[in-house]
Design a protein around this motif. Structure first.
Motif, PDB file in Angstrom:
ATOM      1  N   GLY A   3      -5.095  -0.200   8.694  1.00  0.00           N
ATOM      2  CA  GLY A   3      -4.635  -0.866   7.472  1.00  0.00           C
ATOM      3  C   GLY A   3      -3.778  -2.083   7.752  1.00  0.00           C
ATOM      4  N   ALA A   4      -3.085  -2.081   8.878  1.00  0.00           N
ATOM      5  CA  ALA A   4      -2.249  -3.213   9.263  1.00  0.00           C
ATOM      6  C   ALA A   4      -2.989  -4.163  10.203  1.00  0.00           C
ATOM      7  CB  ALA A   4      -0.971  -2.710   9.941  1.00  0.00           C
ATOM      8  N   ALA A   5      -4.238  -3.861  10.531  1.00  0.00           N
ATOM      9  CA  ALA A   5      -5.039  -4.659  11.472  1.00  0.00           C
ATOM     10  C   ALA A   5      -4.282  -4.817  12.792  1.00  0.00           C
ATOM     11  CB  ALA A   5      -5.400  -6.020  10.868  1.00  0.00           C
ATOM     12  N   THR A  32      -1.858  -6.172  19.695  1.00  0.00           N
ATOM     13  CA  THR A  32      -2.740  -7.212  19.164  1.00  0.00           C
ATOM     14  C   THR A  32      -2.901  -7.009  17.665  1.00  0.00           C
ATOM     15  OG1 THR A  32      -4.705  -5.879  19.605  1.00  0.00           O
ATOM     16  CG2 THR A  32      -4.090  -7.482  21.283  1.00  0.00           C
ATOM     17  N   THR A  33      -3.137  -8.122  16.995  1.00  0.00           N
ATOM     18  CA  THR A  33      -3.430  -8.092  15.575  1.00  0.00           C
ATOM     19  C   THR A  33      -4.792  -8.742  15.409  1.00  0.00           C
ATOM     20  OG1 THR A  33      -1.091  -8.324  15.057  1.00  0.00           O
ATOM     21  CG2 THR A  33      -2.633  -8.787  13.291  1.00  0.00           C
ATOM     22  N   VAL A  84      -4.300  -4.981   5.008  1.00  0.00           N
ATOM     23  CA  VAL A  84      -4.468  -4.628   3.605  1.00  0.00           C
ATOM     24  C   VAL A  84      -3.288  -5.246   2.844  1.00  0.00           C
ATOM     25  CG1 VAL A  84      -4.579  -2.676   1.999  1.00  0.00           C
ATOM     26  CG2 VAL A  84      -5.636  -2.498   4.252  1.00  0.00           C
ATOM     27  N   PRO A  85      -3.522  -5.879   1.709  1.00  0.00           N
ATOM     28  CA  PRO A  85      -2.440  -6.585   1.000  1.00  0.00           C
ATOM     29  C   PRO A  85      -1.198  -5.745   0.721  1.00  0.00           C
ATOM     30  CG  PRO A  85      -4.559  -7.119   0.017  1.00  0.00           C
ATOM     31  CD  PRO A  85      -4.813  -6.056   1.054  1.00  0.00           C
ATOM     32  N   GLU A  86      -1.366  -4.481   0.366  1.00  0.00           N
ATOM     33  CA  GLU A  86      -0.174  -3.658   0.069  1.00  0.00           C
ATOM     34  C   GLU A  86       0.654  -3.329   1.315  1.00  0.00           C
ATOM     35  OE1 GLU A  86      -3.966  -1.276  -0.280  1.00  0.00           O
ATOM     36  OE2 GLU A  86      -3.205  -2.952  -1.403  1.00  0.00           O
ATOM     37  N   GLY A 117       6.592 -11.381   4.626  1.00  0.00           N
ATOM     38  CA  GLY A 117       5.383 -11.738   5.359  1.00  0.00           C
ATOM     39  C   GLY A 117       5.084 -10.835   6.548  1.00  0.00           C
ATOM     40  N   SER A 118       6.032 -10.000   6.916  1.00  0.00           N
ATOM     41  CA  SER A 118       5.794  -9.076   8.026  1.00  0.00           C
ATOM     42  C   SER A 118       4.852  -7.961   7.568  1.00  0.00           C
ATOM     43  CB  SER A 118       7.114  -8.498   8.538  1.00  0.00           C
ATOM     44  OG  SER A 118       7.733  -7.738   7.514  1.00  0.00           O
TER      45      SER A 118
END
Length: 180
Positions: A102-104, A130-131, A136-138, A144-145
């Motif tokens: 969800g946080a990629a 790594t990202t 996910v927007p929520e 911005g973190s």
């Protein structure tokens, strides 16, 4: 019957037929030997594979979740995993991969060795992160973190080398396979 009364061409035919039958019997015997030899080789390989897999079956990893025992690590937001090496031999070149889809986000922790133990060993933190993709927007904070799930909700997989140097991987569902 006296063999002297049999024409010589008949003896040649009988002898030739006997040689052909002997050659066919030898060929069939050789093929049977090859088939049995191949079956024995496959059985030996299966026994060896089962023996190698035996150590790997006794290694597992999972995200830390027992709040009372790991309260400090969870409060600090440290990513952690428990590894249990219940085999009688150490495992080497261990790699723990944490994932929060969800946080990629994903992270990796490298360990040189994990010794055998009846109790799980706890490893917190990671060596690299790594990202990839978009969270996910929520899961995006006002500043911005990206907000990660607690360690206990992360997906954890482990890969390692057994004492023979064969590389294994247990995915986040617990499925064990030979690593490529």
């Amino acid at each position: 019957m006296d063999w002297g009364d049999v024409p010589s061409w008949a003896l040649v035919v009988v002898s030739s037929c006997a040689l052909v039958l002997a050659a066919l019997a030898a060929r069939w015997s050789y093929r049977a030997f090859l088939t049995a030899s191949a079956a024995a080789t496959r059985a030996d390989e299966a026994r060896r594979e089962a023996g190698e897999r035996q150590q790997a079956r006794l290694v597992a990893a999972w995200p830390i979740s027992e709040r009372e025992t790991f309260q400090k690590a969870i409060e600090r937001g440290v990513v952690g995993a428990a590894i249990r090496n219940a085999s009688p031999m150490p495992i080497y070149n261990v790699e723990i991969v944490y994932r929060d889809e969800g946080a990629a986000w994903s992270a990796v922790r490298h360990l040189h060795m994990v010794a055998p133990s009846d109790e799980p060993q706890i490893f917190a933190g990671f060596d690299e992160e790594t990202t990839t993709g978009t969270p996910v927007p929520e899961r995006i904070n006002k500043d911005g973190s990206v907000k990660l799930v607690p360690s206990a909700e992360m997906r954890v997989e482990i890969s390692f080398a057994d004492t023979l140097g064969r590389r294994w991987r247990r995915d986040d569902s617990g499925v064990l396979d030979v690593a490529s």
